[in-house]
Design a protein around this motif. Structure first.
Motif, PDB file in Angstrom:
ATOM      1  N   ASP B  84      19.060  -8.051   9.606  1.00  0.00           N
ATOM      2  CA  ASP B  84      18.379  -7.289  10.608  1.00  0.00           C
ATOM      3  C   ASP B  84      17.236  -6.355   9.953  1.00  0.00           C
ATOM      4  N   ALA B  85      17.146  -6.499   8.663  1.00  0.00           N
ATOM      5  CA  ALA B  85      15.972  -5.631   7.944  1.00  0.00           C
ATOM      6  C   ALA B  85      15.475  -6.177   6.561  1.00  0.00           C
ATOM      7  N   TYR B  87      14.032  -4.466   2.924  1.00  0.00           N
ATOM      8  CA  TYR B  87      14.431  -3.330   2.372  1.00  0.00           C
ATOM      9  C   TYR B  87      13.922  -3.527   0.760  1.00  0.00           C
ATOM     10  N   ARG B  98      11.053   1.459   1.437  1.00  0.00           N
ATOM     11  CA  ARG B  98      10.712   0.830   2.640  1.00  0.00           C
ATOM     12  C   ARG B  98      11.378  -0.155   3.360  1.00  0.00           C
ATOM     13  N   VAL B  99      11.685  -0.075   4.710  1.00  0.00           N
ATOM     14  CA  VAL B  99      12.465  -0.668   5.456  1.00  0.00           C
ATOM     15  C   VAL B  99      11.694  -1.203   6.793  1.00  0.00           C
ATOM     16  N   ALA B 100      11.823  -2.558   6.949  1.00  0.00           N
ATOM     17  CA  ALA B 100      11.051  -2.846   8.280  1.00  0.00           C
ATOM     18  C   ALA B 100      12.187  -3.602   9.069  1.00  0.00           C
ATOM     19  N   PRO B 101      12.251  -3.454  10.339  1.00  0.00           N
ATOM     20  CA  PRO B 101      13.121  -4.377  11.021  1.00  0.00           C
ATOM     21  C   PRO B 101      12.895  -5.700  11.199  1.00  0.00           C
ATOM     22  N   ARG B 104      10.524  -6.648  14.257  1.00  0.00           N
ATOM     23  CA  ARG B 104       9.187  -6.298  14.345  1.00  0.00           C
ATOM     24  C   ARG B 104       8.049  -7.034  13.114  1.00  0.00           C
ATOM     25  N   THR B 127       4.580  -8.349   6.753  1.00  0.00           N
ATOM     26  CA  THR B 127       3.562  -7.688   7.641  1.00  0.00           C
ATOM     27  C   THR B 127       4.325  -7.326   8.969  1.00  0.00           C
ATOM     28  N   THR B 128       4.160  -6.174   9.350  1.00  0.00           N
ATOM     29  CA  THR B 128       4.411  -5.628  10.625  1.00  0.00           C
ATOM     30  C   THR B 128       3.119  -5.417  11.334  1.00  0.00           C
TER      31      THR B 128
END
Lengths: 532, 164
Positions: B84-85, B87, B98-101, B104, B127-128
């Motif tokens: 899901d992410a 981290y 930093r966490v990005a789903p 995205r 990259t988001t």
């Protein structure tokens, strides 16, 4: 990623089109007109063709003529077309440039018109695709096409479908009912919020300089005229300076007032229904008109700025946070109101967001007093560095007075006051699916950002923050500034705040020991509230 | 070491070779800076009085950074990729989590500078849509980084998202 400047678009049968032929006439007129002042000065006032008197006007003439010719060349070499998938434009004489923007990436279609465009019924169309100005991408502009074509392009590009389909649909009353919601119109009193600034003096300086040179060209001496107005020696230096500052200030204020009305004449902010949802539209301008349409599907929040020095009169700048509208661009298309009173800004923000109770009106949670300690620390460091630097310089440079470093100490009250102001600005809350953050010393910014717009979470903590048990929570997003921060929150609450702002993302990374204890106590009701 | 915020640390450490990478980066960076200052100090007589203190400060700070930063970073830097992410924990004086789903994520890259190539390391860049820059995980083994990038690419394709 959003625009592919040199992507070879698939060849399709759609023919390339020129910009409007009226551009040629405008350019020709511009070239001729820019020669007029110099010609008049020479023919009727017998001005000498010397660099001293005619220098500025000759430069201006040359710039005007060359600009007009260059623009003619641009018209000759520019073609554009709109296919089912792309908007394409070819331009450039020496460097051939081919830009294409995929139509599903288009985020804004704006029309603007300078005075010469309005005289000739032309409009400049700017197609924005969410480019980041930082990476040097620019929007695609068509300068210029006829009003009718500009309007049709906007309908077509913003609401989808080729022209034929739109025309067919217009037979049925589909997009016809125009029930516009008017949120704000220009109010005369707003001018007071826009004239009292340092820019008044810059503006006056520019005006006076320009007038001085222009009059000199025709043999009139502004300086001599002012010197002859009064016996300045008798008035005395102090009074002379005071009168000069006051006069220049008044000229600047009047100039800014005229400028404000010229720019914002007939300003109106409306929400207009379109085929693909509603559009937030501002239009304004007396000579140069500007109309900006912001797709509501891309709206992610609202932000209000309050400059410190004018907070007592409730001055505020209002802008929307939307994907594809960068805050840094030169044309402030994110700004939805002219600078004006804070109560109007708050009312409009609530209407734009369409919530019963605006997230910007919610009471904000104060940050721990330890955050003030960090700011006082910065104030002391800045003061100490400036003082130390001045002291060091006096030892190096003989000409400097020995006591100059005392001036550095004079900064201390200012920096301490700013520290207190900055601390009082801090605040945050999560409400109705919005993360609201507030910070800033010189300019206090309150931003409300939708949870669904968040594309990532960052926690940041320096050694000092760790000692003070503080942390900064930052949510990154595609809209607006790209990231919004809650600076210096209680470090024990940082994760909880982010979890309420972005439900679910952090669950699997929560510390095992603390997660269950907090889940049933504080976090749970808030999380329910956070989901709309 | 208990985490200063209520997140558990990410699962994986970076490669031990990353310490070498950071030492080299610091030595080269400060070496060039100190070298330029030293050259100016030797060439320009008039500037010695104020260049001297600056040179000393740079040299001392460079030495401290070279000794402390790599080990500190190695203790802090960690990363993890779930379904899901992404981290990552990075930094030393200023730490960052930093966490990005996954839904995205726009692009996943691995980059390798000359030093990293010499040490067979790579940096993973996720990259988001935000203009605030990618999540960077430096100091991964080159093959591990490539595998993770490939895995992220497949997960990203499976996961629907508007990427904005």
């Amino acid at each position: 990623m959003t625009t592919e400047p040199d992507e070879p678009a698939p060849e399709s049968g759609v023919p390339w089109q020129r910009l409007d032929t009226r551009v040629v006439w405008v350019d020709t007129a511009k070239t001729v007109l820019s020669m007029v002042p110099a010609g008049v000065a020479i023919a009727f006032f017998g001005a000498e063709l010397s660099w001293g008197t005619m220098g500025p006007i000759l430069v201006a003439t040359a710039v005007g003529v060359l600009g007009g010719l260059a623009d003619l060349l641009r018209w000759v070499k520019t073609r554009y077309r709109i296919t089912d998938e792309h908007v394409e434009r070819r331009t450039g004489l020496l460097v051939r440039q081919h830009r294409s923007i995929r139509r599903d990436r288009i985020r804004s279609v704006d029309t603007s018109a300078k005075f010469r465009h309005r005289l000739t019924g032309l409009r400049v169309v700017t197609v924005g695709a969410g480019q980041h100005s930082a990476t040097g991408e620019s929007a695609l502009t068509l300068d210029a096409v006829r009003v009718e074509i500009a309007e049709r392009l906007r309908q077509e590009l913003l609401y989808g479908g080729p022209v034929e389909r739109t025309d067919a649909a217009e037979a049925e009353p589909a997009p016809a009912p125009r029930d516009e919601q008017v949120y704000a119109r220009l109010q005369r009193s707003w001018v007071f919020y826009n004239v009292f600034s340092v820019w008044a003096f810059f503006m006056a300086a520019g005006l006076l300089w320009g007038t001085y040179w222009a009059l000199r060209m025709f043999g009139l001496d502004l300086r001599g005229f002012v010197e002859g107005l009064a016996d300045w020696d008798a008035v005395g230096t102090g009074w002379t300076v005071a009168i000069a500052v006051a006069t220049v200030g008044v000229i600047g204020v009047v100039g800014l007032a005229i400028n404000f009305f010229a720019e914002n004449w007939r300003f109106v902010l409306v929400r207009v229904p379109g085929d693909r949802g509603t559009v937030l539209r501002t239009s304004q301008g007396l000579f140069k008109t500007r109309e900006v349409n912001r797709d509501d599907n891309r709206l992610r929040g609202v932000s209000i700025d309050e400059p410190l020095l004018w907070r007592w009169m409730g001055m505020a700048d209002t802008s929307v946070i939307a994907t594809g509208l960068t805050m840094m661009s030169m044309t402030p298309s994110a700004q939805i109101l002219p600078r004006g009173p804070i109560d109007v800004a708050r009312r409009v923000a609530a209407q734009v967001l369409g919530t019963d109770r605006s997230p910007l009106d919610r009471p904000l949670r104060q940050h721990p007093l330890r955050a003030l300690r960090r700011r006082v620390g910065w104030a002391l460091i800045v003061t100490a560095s400036v003082t130390g630097l001045l002291a060091w310089l006096t030892t190096l440079i003989d000409a400097m007075h020995d006591r100059v470093w005392l001036a550095g100490l004079g900064l201390l009250p200012i920096t301490l006051a700013l520290a207190a102001v900055a601390y009082r600005s801090l605040g945050h809350t999560v409400a109705d699916g919005y993360l609201v953050t507030r910070s800033g010393a010189w300019s206090r910014t309150t931003s409300a950002l939708q949870s669904r717009a968040v594309v990532g979470v960052t926690f940041r903590q320096s050694l000092l923050q760790r000692r003070l048990r503080l942390a900064t929570v930052e949510v990154t997003t595609a809209a607006g500034y790209g990231a919004y921060q809650a600076v210096d929150v209680e470090s024990a609450e940082a994760v909880d705040l982010a979890d309420r702002a972005v439900p679910g993302l952090l669950t699997e990374f929560m510390a095992a020991a603390s997660a269950p204890a907090r889940d049933d106590a504080a976090a749970e009701p808030a999380r329910v509230q956070a989901q709309p | 070491m208990p985490e200063p915020i209520d997140l558990r640390p990410p699962e994986h450490r970076v490669e031990r070779r990353a310490i070498g990478l950071w030492v080299l980066q610091s030595v080269i960076g400060f070496g060039v800076l100190a070298g330029l200052l030293l050259a100016a100090y030797l060439i320009v007589d008039g500037a010695r009085s104020w260049l001297g203190p600056i040179l000393v400060v740079v040299a001392v700070w460079g030495a401290v950074v070279t000794l402390v930063m790599p080990l500190w970073r190695y203790a802090v830097h960690r990363w993890e990729v779930t379904d899901d992410a992404v981290y990552a924990a990075t930094g030393w004086i200023v730490r960052e989590w930093r966490v990005a789903p996954i839904s995205r994520i726009q692009t996943v890259d691995t980059t390798r500078g000359p030093l990293e190539q010499a040490l067979k390391l790579a940096t993973l860049e996720v990259t988001t849509a935000s203009s605030r820059g990618p999540i960077k995980v430096p100091g991964l083994d080159a093959t591990v980084a490539a595998e993770v990038a490939a895995r992220l690419a497949t997960i990203t394709q499976r996961t629907p998202g508007d990427a904005t």
